[in-house]
Design a protein around this motif. Structure first.
Motif, short mmCIF file in Angstrom:
data_model
loop_
_atom_site.label_atom_id
_atom_site.label_comp_id
_atom_site.label_asym_id
_atom_site.label_seq_id
_atom_site.Cartn_x
_atom_site.Cartn_y
_atom_site.Cartn_z
N ASN A 68 89.43 -98.14 38.08
CA ASN A 68 90.49 -97.34 38.69
C ASN A 68 90.73 -96.01 37.99
N THR A 69 90.72 -96.03 36.66
CA THR A 69 90.97 -94.78 35.93
C THR A 69 89.87 -93.77 36.25
N TYR A 70 88.65 -94.26 36.23
CA TYR A 70 87.48 -93.42 36.54
C TYR A 70 87.63 -92.81 37.93
N MET A 71 87.93 -93.65 38.92
CA MET A 71 87.98 -93.16 40.30
C MET A 71 89.16 -92.21 40.51
N THR A 72 90.26 -92.46 39.80
CA THR A 72 91.41 -91.57 39.94
C THR A 72 91.06 -90.17 39.47
N VAL A 73 90.42 -90.08 38.31
CA VAL A 73 90.04 -88.76 37.78
C VAL A 73 89.00 -88.12 38.69
N LEU A 74 88.00 -88.90 39.04
CA LEU A 74 86.92 -88.38 39.89
C LEU A 74 87.45 -87.81 41.20
N ASN A 75 88.27 -88.57 41.87
CA ASN A 75 88.76 -88.15 43.18
C ASN A 75 89.73 -86.98 43.10
N ARG A 76 90.45 -86.90 42.00
CA ARG A 76 91.43 -85.82 41.84
C ARG A 76 90.77 -84.50 41.48
N GLU A 77 89.77 -84.54 40.59
CA GLU A 77 89.31 -83.31 39.94
C GLU A 77 88.07 -82.65 40.54
N PHE A 78 87.20 -83.41 41.17
CA PHE A 78 85.87 -82.86 41.49
C PHE A 78 85.66 -82.70 42.99
N ASN A 79 84.88 -81.69 43.36
CA ASN A 79 84.55 -81.53 44.79
C ASN A 79 83.05 -81.56 45.03
N SER A 80 82.32 -82.12 44.08
CA SER A 80 80.87 -82.31 44.25
C SER A 80 80.47 -83.50 43.37
N LEU A 81 79.51 -84.27 43.85
CA LEU A 81 79.00 -85.40 43.07
C LEU A 81 77.49 -85.31 42.97
N VAL A 82 76.96 -85.89 41.89
CA VAL A 82 75.51 -86.07 41.78
C VAL A 82 75.32 -87.47 41.20
N ALA A 83 74.25 -88.13 41.64
CA ALA A 83 73.96 -89.47 41.12
C ALA A 83 73.36 -89.34 39.72
N GLU A 84 73.97 -90.02 38.75
CA GLU A 84 73.44 -89.94 37.38
C GLU A 84 72.06 -90.59 37.32
N ASN A 85 71.84 -91.63 38.07
CA ASN A 85 70.54 -92.33 38.07
C ASN A 85 70.06 -92.79 39.45
N GLU A 86 70.97 -92.90 40.40
CA GLU A 86 70.69 -93.65 41.63
C GLU A 86 69.72 -93.00 42.60
N MET A 87 69.41 -91.73 42.42
CA MET A 87 68.44 -91.09 43.33
C MET A 87 67.12 -90.78 42.63
N LYS A 88 66.94 -91.29 41.42
CA LYS A 88 65.68 -91.06 40.70
C LYS A 88 64.58 -91.96 41.28
N TRP A 89 63.34 -91.63 40.92
CA TRP A 89 62.18 -92.30 41.53
C TRP A 89 62.21 -93.81 41.31
N ASP A 90 62.55 -94.24 40.08
CA ASP A 90 62.54 -95.70 39.82
C ASP A 90 63.61 -96.43 40.63
N ALA A 91 64.70 -95.71 40.97
CA ALA A 91 65.76 -96.34 41.76
C ALA A 91 65.45 -96.34 43.24
N THR A 92 64.83 -95.27 43.73
CA THR A 92 64.66 -95.13 45.18
C THR A 92 63.35 -95.71 45.72
N GLU A 93 62.33 -95.86 44.84
CA GLU A 93 61.06 -96.42 45.32
C GLU A 93 60.53 -97.40 44.26
N PRO A 94 61.24 -98.52 44.09
CA PRO A 94 60.88 -99.44 43.00
C PRO A 94 59.49 -100.03 43.16
N GLN A 95 59.05 -100.19 44.39
CA GLN A 95 57.66 -100.57 44.63
C GLN A 95 57.06 -99.52 45.55
N ARG A 96 55.77 -99.34 45.45
CA ARG A 96 55.14 -98.28 46.24
C ARG A 96 55.39 -98.49 47.73
N GLY A 97 55.99 -97.48 48.34
CA GLY A 97 56.24 -97.55 49.78
C GLY A 97 57.45 -98.39 50.16
#
Ligand code: XIL
Length: 350
Positions: A68-97
């Motif tokens: 909750n604390t994290y989301m409160t600050v995030l939602n209040r302060e920022f108007n752009s997000l980036v995935a710290e890890n979730e859009m990297k190659w190992d996350a998005t294509e864990p097996q070929r194809g």
């Protein structure tokens, strides 16, 4: 150090608290009180940056979305997000194809529900590759890499403001050349091939090259500068350069001049992963980066690499703008003050 103590939150609030009394006294005396420089002052990073036609973003991890604390600050302060890890190659294509967009989609949908924009990070990088890609080379790796760019950029088409198409491809040190990697060994043209594939997949996203240790005019940033100049001359689609800005306790005197020389090539510049080691100068370093971005008309936004100190990849550096309890640090006050100060050129690019 003394300066930092003087500008700390409680003292500043006490100063502000007497303003209404002062205003009332002056009004009673028939005098108008004009507080200059605060007419359009925002009270959050995102709102203040927006008033300067810029974004102020944070890297996020979906595993914190139930904090909750994290989301409160995030939602209040920022108007752009980036995935710290979730859009990297190992996350998005864990097996070929076999693609997995669940966590990345969650970040996009949270951002959209709050009216925030999304940076994409990162399509190709030597690190955080899935095991299957690490084991490839030559034409097979090149095909897999370009297919990855096409698939991921197509999936997120229309939802990403700016993509880090290629991350950290230049070497540290004095060579000014490319870093060795499996991707580099497929041929020097792998970067331009990635940018062309990204453009074809998502024609409206800004396509960025992103790197670190580029926080001034040095051999590495000059190597990247020469690549961008070459790309522009040959019509390779590149729109922006990201400066990660993982900083220590001081900042190079030519930080702004370096941003400006890239902007002068006809690309946007963005501060993409800002964090600063806590020490005597943390607030000043954050302020300098913010001022530099505002002073460069093609600097379209700043992203900090995490929300609270305890969310940071930098361990005990306490490198962010909020402490572990979600309280604003002096560095936060410094950034907000700079965002609200003066008049700054509007970004020339959309
Ligand atoms: C980091 C993340 O913050 C960590 O959670 C992860 O374990 C490793 O990667 N440059 C980049 C980012 O471009 O993707 C890195 O993020 C930090 C350095």
């Amino acid at each position: 150090m003394k300066h930092l103590v003087r500008s700390s939150g409680p003292r500043r609030r006490r100063t502000l608290a007497i303003l209404p009394l002062l205003a009332a006294a002056l009004a009673a005396a028939g005098t108008a009180l004009v507080v200059t420089g605060t007419a359009n002052a925002g009270t959050t990073l995102g709102a203040s940056a927006a008033e300067k036609s810029r974004y102020f973003g944070a890297a996020v991890g979906t595993y914190k979305f139930n904090d909750n604390t994290y989301m409160t600050v995030l939602n209040r302060e920022f108007n752009s997000l980036v995935a710290e890890n979730e859009m990297k190659w190992d996350a998005t294509e864990p097996q070929r194809g076999v693609f997995n967009y669940g966590a990345g989609d969650r970040i996009v949908s949270h951002a959209r529900s709050r009216g925030m924009s999304v940076r994409g990070h990162a399509l190709l990088w030597h690190a955080q590759q899935p095991g299957w890609a690490q084991g490839l080379s030559g034409g097979d790796l090149r095909n897999a890499a370009i297919n990855h760019v096409t698939q991921v950029a197509t999936h997120f088409r229309g939802q990403i403001h700016s993509w880090d198409v290629v991350n950290e491809a230049f070497a540290d040190g004095g060579s000014g050349g490319r870093r060795d990697s499996n991707l580099q060994r497929t041929g020097n043209d792998w970067i331009e091939a990635a940018f062309r594939a990204a453009r074809a997949a998502d024609p409206n996203a800004k396509l960025c090259y992103n790197d670190y240790n580029t926080d001034g005019i040095n051999a590495k940033s000059t190597g990247i500068y020469n690549m961008v100049r070459d790309f522009k001359a040959r019509g390779v689609p590149i729109d922006c350069v990201g400066f990660q800005s993982h900083l220590g306790t001081s900042i190079s005197g030519d930080y702004q001049a370096n941003l400006q020389r890239f902007a002068d090539l006809g690309v946007d510049v963005q501060i993409t992963e800002l964090d600063v080691m806590q020490g005597g100068n943390q607030a000043n370093v954050y302020a300098t980066v913010t001022r530099a971005c505002l002073a460069v008309s093609r600097c379209t936004g700043i992203t900090v690499w995490g929300v609270r100190d305890c969310d940071s990849w930098r361990g005990s550096d306490n490198a962010l703008l909020f402490d572990c309890a979600g309280n604003k640090k002096p560095a936060y006050d410094a950034v907000l003050r700079e965002l609200n100060a003066g008049t700054n050129p509007t970004p020339t690019a959309s």
